[in-house]
Design a protein around this motif. Structure first.
Motif, PDB file in Angstrom:
ATOM      1  N   ASP A 146       0.840  -1.211   0.000  1.00 35.28           N
ATOM      2  CA  ASP A 146       0.000   0.000   0.000  1.00 35.28           C
ATOM      3  C   ASP A 146       0.871   1.256   0.000  1.00 35.28           C
ATOM      4  OD1 ASP A 146      -2.296  -1.481  -0.048  1.00 35.28           O
ATOM      5  OD2 ASP A 146      -2.655  -1.384   2.119  1.00 35.28           O
ATOM      6  N   ALA A 147       1.917   1.240   0.804  1.00 40.30           N
ATOM      7  CA  ALA A 147       2.799   2.408   0.863  1.00 40.30           C
ATOM      8  C   ALA A 147       3.507   2.631  -0.472  1.00 40.30           C
ATOM      9  CB  ALA A 147       3.833   2.214   1.986  1.00 40.30           C
ATOM     10  N   ALA A 148       3.976   1.545  -1.118  1.00 40.96           N
ATOM     11  CA  ALA A 148       4.655   1.686  -2.405  1.00 40.96           C
ATOM     12  C   ALA A 148       3.720   2.212  -3.480  1.00 40.96           C
ATOM     13  CB  ALA A 148       5.237   0.334  -2.820  1.00 40.96           C
ATOM     14  N   LEU A 165       4.195  -1.161 -11.942  1.00 41.07           N
ATOM     15  CA  LEU A 165       5.547  -1.536 -12.334  1.00 41.07           C
ATOM     16  C   LEU A 165       6.575  -0.819 -11.463  1.00 41.07           C
ATOM     17  CD1 LEU A 165       7.502  -2.962 -14.201  1.00 41.07           C
ATOM     18  CD2 LEU A 165       7.276  -1.065 -15.816  1.00 41.07           C
ATOM     19  N   ALA A 166       6.355   0.504 -11.239  1.00 39.71           N
ATOM     20  CA  ALA A 166       7.282   1.261 -10.397  1.00 39.71           C
ATOM     21  C   ALA A 166       7.234   0.765  -8.952  1.00 39.71           C
ATOM     22  CB  ALA A 166       6.947   2.753 -10.466  1.00 39.71           C
ATOM     23  N   ALA A 167       6.037   0.414  -8.473  1.00 39.54           N
ATOM     24  CA  ALA A 167       5.907  -0.100  -7.105  1.00 39.54           C
ATOM     25  C   ALA A 167       6.653  -1.419  -6.953  1.00 39.54           C
ATOM     26  CB  ALA A 167       4.429  -0.266  -6.758  1.00 39.54           C
ATOM     27  N   ALA A 168       6.560  -2.285  -7.957  1.00 39.86           N
ATOM     28  CA  ALA A 168       7.254  -3.573  -7.889  1.00 39.86           C
ATOM     29  C   ALA A 168       8.759  -3.361  -7.835  1.00 39.86           C
ATOM     30  CB  ALA A 168       6.871  -4.430  -9.094  1.00 39.86           C
ATOM     31  N   THR A 209       4.161   5.753  -5.578  1.00 34.20           N
ATOM     32  CA  THR A 209       4.278   5.747  -7.045  1.00 34.20           C
ATOM     33  C   THR A 209       2.997   6.182  -7.743  1.00 34.20           C
ATOM     34  OG1 THR A 209       3.628   3.408  -7.141  1.00 34.20           O
ATOM     35  CG2 THR A 209       5.992   3.905  -6.977  1.00 34.20           C
ATOM     36  N   GLY A 210       2.019   6.633  -6.990  1.00 41.00           N
ATOM     37  CA  GLY A 210       0.784   7.092  -7.612  1.00 41.00           C
ATOM     38  C   GLY A 210      -0.010   5.980  -8.274  1.00 41.00           C
ATOM     39  N   GLY A 211       0.102   4.767  -7.768  1.00 34.83           N
ATOM     40  CA  GLY A 211      -0.651   3.649  -8.326  1.00 34.83           C
ATOM     41  C   GLY A 211       0.047   2.931  -9.472  1.00 34.83           C
TER      42      GLY A 211
END
Length: 469
Positions: free
Chosen positions: A436-438, A447-450, A442-444
């Motif tokens: 959730d924090a990632a 790919l960037a969150a991963a 990253t604004g949802g």
């Protein structure tokens, strides 16, 4: 005889040495309205190329050779025509005679016209198939990475793609020089024409000239009767990619220089000069200035090729792109081999970052494919790559962290800040909070969150689906 031709043919005209129409027969005058002319004076006295589209009368004047039977098609229709040069007593060409032997032959020569139409269709199909085989296989979207080095390479390549300037791609082996050459061609005005590549190092020196310039019919014993087109002819109007240009023999370098300067060449065993409308992209992993200093590469050719140099960074210089490169290569390996997609753990990525990568992206793909083939596990850890990397030693193995003794809780306080729960529940809650924090950071962007979490995109999707269940 002149009068006999004029009365027998459906139409006749005469042009002078300069290619201007000087006379037309009465029969030819009936074609004028269809050609867009109301009066004879609007037609006679003008250049034949201006008043009769697709004519070859000027070729007859320049070569002095007759074209006895030909099909001429323009807005007035299709005609069976004959073209004959006119000479003076000294044998000099002073003009040409054009005869319309038959108007609208499609009605009276139907079998021949059907055969002509079928051959034309087959020729068009063959050209389309050849063009499809020579189309670029990659675009700028195929170049993976967002590091500053890669973005600068893309910027330079996009800029030069809109010109016809010669490009010299520099970089170590395996950095993607051929891929970038495809991308430059695909973004250029020549994209619809052929992209022809030649690996200089793979062609024997004795065959290199024939490979480039082609072979005239019967040029030497064993040559094909109909001759053979070279790569320059195949790339006409398109792009010629010369890979490993530093391995070209000196004798061939002089001939390539002439092509670049004069835009023309002669096939092997022929005296015919052929124009070459070709954009050249060369690539090398050699140090060309050093080869020039050693006399193994022509200095004038080097300057001809080095118009727009683009250097591709080595993998060790763009390690910020390693994660996304590994993800893309694993996807491609799984698609080509039929194996399931493998996830590379963060520990394994740290091992990969410490490797020197002398073979660059080509070596990275080889290592990933080997590691995938040697295990059935869906997660590739550091131990899998330590067994595959050619220089696997203690430096490439993940450091073993020393276990830290648990900190003693202050006297009178509980050792845990929250009630004890089963370990799986605690891990699941921690994963949910981290994901959730990632996603918020990253604004949802999944790919960037991963990437931020150090997991693959596929793993992130699995965990999100488990949370919703």
């Amino acid at each position: 005889m002149f009068q006999l031709f004029a009365e027998t043919a459906e139409g006749m005209l005469v042009v002078d040495r300069a290619g201007c129409v000087v006379w037309i027969s009465d029969g030819y005058k009936r074609f004028l309205p269809a050609l867009g002319f109301e009066r004879e004076c609007d037609f006679v006295g003008h250049s034949i190329d201006e008043v009769v589209p697709n004519t070859l009368m000027r070729d007859v004047i320049e070569t002095g050779r007759a074209i006895l039977v030909d099909l001429l098609t323009n807005r007035a229709g299709t005609f069976l025509v004959s073209r004959i040069p006119l000479r003076d007593e000294a044998g000099e060409v002073i003009g040409a005679l054009g005869l319309v032997l038959m108007a609208h032959p499609e009605s009276t020569m139907q079998p021949l016209m059907k055969k002509f139409a079928r051959l034309q269709r087959e020729l068009d199909d063959a050209r389309q198939q050849l063009a499809a085989q020579r189309r670029p296989k990659h675009t700028f979207a195929s170049i993976i990475g967002s590091s500053p080095q890669v973005l600068e390479v893309k910027r330079q390549a996009r800029r030069v793609a809109q010109t016809d300037s010669t490009v010299l791609l520099l970089g170590e082996t395996g950095t993607g020089k051929e891929l970038l050459a495809h991308a430059i061609h695909a973004a250029s005005p020549r994209a619809a024409r052929a992209f022809v590549g030649v690996n200089i190092a793979a062609v024997p020196d004795t065959l290199l000239e024939a490979e480039f310039f082609g072979v005239a019919p019967g040029a030497y014993t064993g040559a094909e009767r109909r001759g053979r087109d070279g790569k320059l002819r195949l790339a006409d109007g398109g792009t010629l990619f010369l890979d490993e240009i530093g391995d070209m023999p000196l004798a061939m370098q002089a001939k390539l220089l002439r092509v670049l300067q004069e835009q023309e060449f002669e096939p092997l065993g022929s005296n015919q000069v052929i124009k070459a409308d070709v954009r050249v992209i060369a690539a090398t992993s050699c140090d060309l200035p050093r080869l020039v200093a050693e006399g193994r590469f022509r200095e004038d050719l080097y300057y001809r090729l080095n118009v727009v140099p683009i250097r591709l960074p080595a993998l060790r210089e763009r390690l910020a792109d390693l994660d996304v490169l590994v993800e893309a290569l694993e996807d491609d390996i799984a698609r080509r081999s039929g194996m399931p997609h493998r996830e590379v753990t963060p520990e394994a990525l740290r091992v990969l970052r410490r490797h020197p990568w002398r073979g660059n992206i080509r070596e990275l793909r080889n290592v990933l494919e080997q590691a995938s083939m040697l295990t059935d596990e869906l997660r590739l850890g550091a131990e899998h790559f330590a067994a595959v990397l050619p220089e696997a030693d203690e430096r490439t193995r993940p450091p073993q962290a020393e276990p830290e003794p648990p900190a003693a809780a202050p006297q009178g306080q509980c050792a845990t800040a929250r009630p004890l729960r089963p370990l799986p529940e605690a891990i699941a809650e921690l994963e949910r909070e981290s994901i959730d924090a990632a996603l918020r950071v990253t604004g949802g962007n999944k790919l960037a969150a991963a990437r931020l979490l150090g997991i693959s995109r596929a793993t992130l999707y699995e965990k999100l689906a488990a949370f919703r269940a």
